[in-house]
Design a protein around this motif. Structure first.
Motif, PDB file in Angstrom:
ATOM      1  N   GLU A 189       0.492  -0.912  -0.244  1.00 37.95           N
ATOM      2  CA  GLU A 189      -0.027   0.353   0.153  1.00 37.95           C
ATOM      3  C   GLU A 189       1.100   1.238  -0.182  1.00 37.95           C
ATOM      4  O   GLU A 189       0.418   2.502  -0.419  1.00 37.95           O
ATOM      5  N   PHE A 190       2.119   1.429   0.163  1.00 38.57           N
ATOM      6  CA  PHE A 190       2.781   2.229   0.822  1.00 38.57           C
ATOM      7  C   PHE A 190       3.658   2.242  -0.494  1.00 38.57           C
ATOM      8  O   PHE A 190       4.196   3.410  -0.353  1.00 38.57           O
ATOM      9  N   THR A 191       3.963   1.498  -1.098  1.00 39.81           N
ATOM     10  CA  THR A 191       4.988   1.956  -2.603  1.00 39.81           C
ATOM     11  C   THR A 191       4.648   3.218  -3.431  1.00 39.81           C
ATOM     12  O   THR A 191       3.385   3.467  -3.047  1.00 39.81           O
ATOM     13  N   TYR A 192       5.441   4.187  -4.015  1.00 37.14           N
ATOM     14  CA  TYR A 192       4.735   4.784  -4.531  1.00 37.14           C
ATOM     15  C   TYR A 192       4.094   4.942  -5.943  1.00 37.14           C
ATOM     16  O   TYR A 192       3.193   5.784  -5.929  1.00 37.14           O
ATOM     17  N   PRO A 193       4.295   3.578  -6.975  1.00 34.56           N
ATOM     18  CA  PRO A 193       3.431   3.778  -7.423  1.00 34.56           C
ATOM     19  C   PRO A 193       1.447   3.444  -7.243  1.00 34.56           C
ATOM     20  O   PRO A 193       0.417   4.128  -7.365  1.00 34.56           O
ATOM     21  N   ASN A 194       0.943   3.102  -5.464  1.00 34.13           N
ATOM     22  CA  ASN A 194      -0.195   2.653  -5.483  1.00 34.13           C
ATOM     23  C   ASN A 194      -0.660   4.017  -3.933  1.00 34.13           C
ATOM     24  O   ASN A 194      -1.291   4.340  -4.526  1.00 34.13           O
ATOM     25  N   ARG A 195       0.608   4.887  -3.879  1.00 33.35           N
ATOM     26  CA  ARG A 195       0.298   5.908  -3.215  1.00 33.35           C
ATOM     27  C   ARG A 195      -0.044   7.221  -4.570  1.00 33.35           C
ATOM     28  O   ARG A 195      -0.450   7.685  -4.325  1.00 33.35           O
ATOM     29  N   LEU A 196       0.524   7.097  -5.642  1.00 30.42           N
ATOM     30  CA  LEU A 196      -0.065   8.097  -6.521  1.00 30.42           C
ATOM     31  C   LEU A 196      -1.441   7.533  -7.146  1.00 30.42           C
ATOM     32  O   LEU A 196      -2.008   8.789  -7.064  1.00 30.42           O
ATOM     33  N   ALA A 197      -1.376   6.223  -7.255  1.00 29.65           N
ATOM     34  CA  ALA A 197      -2.537   5.967  -7.990  1.00 29.65           C
ATOM     35  C   ALA A 197      -4.067   6.063  -6.727  1.00 29.65           C
ATOM     36  O   ALA A 197      -4.596   6.708  -7.684  1.00 29.65           O
ATOM     37  N   ALA A 198      -3.830   6.301  -5.415  1.00 33.48           N
ATOM     38  CA  ALA A 198      -4.958   6.216  -4.906  1.00 33.48           C
ATOM     39  C   ALA A 198      -5.204   8.367  -5.005  1.00 33.48           C
ATOM     40  O   ALA A 198      -6.527   8.745  -4.298  1.00 33.48           O
TER      41      ALA A 198
END
Length: 340
Positions: free
Chosen positions: A149-158
């Protein structure tokens, strides 16, 4: 960067969410089991005098019926499901609260713009799906995070989905630990171009610095890759190396790498997010201790580091898309460039 990634971290959220979905789905009860449950509910005192044969049901038949009864029990179902939902909310809250202790702020004077993103903007305006590929090594893959959840791609997607709630936005994590330009070029077609992305965010250069590879050779490979991505019709944002103790041990090489990647972006008319400068400002400009954003290996970011990086990158992407929508920044022809 390290070639070792703690894959066990990535499996936990998958198991948890699969379990949550299973709990939320209505139980499927066969007619025979439903009838058995009904009969059990209707038992009266005279049922206690039933024959010995009926009382001595095998364990194999009793246990499934008990399990089925527990699942069919609305109160029990609500309790289990409620706990699962509470856990999801707890995780979501932790993600939202990550900046409560240390705020995420851009460098004074702001970041250099990631450039114009005409393809992404046009897709959003037309209400069409947007596909973003995050291409890179272990800091794209997410080494150092406590959860995917805390990877940058997942954070960016959110973040992008919050900004564009009606848009269909997909962010694909194509990071692979330990790689740099030579290895990435070998999988560029399959991992990036074949996915037909609208935007490619390419994080590159750190492992080249750590391996003492020639920065100019790396930059040439990146320029070639950028050309291939542009030919496929995608917008591009380059991400330069991170500011961290292990990278700083190769200060001269890191300096050359960041400058050359900036030059590639300028020549190819693509965006660049100056990660090295941003992280340096965290420490030297905002007086944030390095161990507040880098884990103990002295190289990879922690949850806060990835979250702030993603937040600032997302802010720049949103700003660039907004400029295109308003006609403020009309990009030049990305096919016109001067080779390095």
């Amino acid at each position: 960067m390290s070639r070792h990634y703690p894959f066990c971290l990535s499996t936990l959220p998958t198991v948890f969410f699969a379990a949550s979905l299973a709990l939320l789905m209505p139980a499927s009860v066969s007619p025979s089991l439903a009838q058995t449950a009904s009969q059990q509910a209707a038992l009266s005192d005279h049922a206690k005098t039933e024959s010995r044969t009926e009382k001595t049901l095998s364990a194999e038949s009793v246990q499934p019926q008990a399990a089925q009864t527990a699942v069919a029990n609305p109160a029990a179902q609500k309790g289990i499901t409620g706990r699962a939902i509470d856990k999801v909310k707890e995780v979501a809250k932790s993600a939202g609260d990550i900046f409560s202790r240390v705020p995420c702020q851009p460098p004074k004077g702001g970041n250099k713009s990631v450039g114009s993103l005409p393809h992404v903007a046009s897709r959003l305006v037309a209400g069409e799906p947007v596909v973003i590929v995050a291409f890179g090594s272990s800091s794209t893959q997410g080494y150092g995070t406590t959860s995917p959840e805390f990877t940058y791609p997942n954070r960016l997607a959110a973040q992008l989905r919050r900004k564009y709630p009606t848009a269909d936005i997909t962010v694909i994590n194509a990071g692979k630990g330990g790689e740099d330009a030579p290895e990435m070029m070998k999988r560029l077609k399959i991992a990036v171009i074949d996915l037909r992305p609208d935007l490619v965010i390419w994080q590159v250069g750190t492992n080249a610095v750590l391996r003492n590879l020639d920065p100019e050779e790396t930059a040439k490979l990146v320029e070639e890759g950028v050309g291939r991505i542009q030919a496929a019709g995608a917008d591009i944002v380059l991400i330069d190396p991170q500011y961290s103790p292990r990278v700083n041990e190769h200060a001269e090489s890191a300096g050359k790498m960041t400058k050359l990647l900036g030059r590639v972006a300028e020549l190819r008319k693509v965006g660049i997010f100056p990660r090295f400068a941003v992280m340096k400002d965290w420490h030297e400009g905002q007086s944030i201790p390095i161990d507040n954003f880098v884990i103990s290996d002295g190289l990879h970011m922690n949850d806060w580091g990835y979250a702030c990086f993603a937040q600032l990158l997302g802010d720049d992407i949103i700003k660039s898309v907004g400029q295109i929508k308003l006609g403020v920044h009309v990009p030049s022809d990305v096919r016109t460039y001067r080779p390095m």
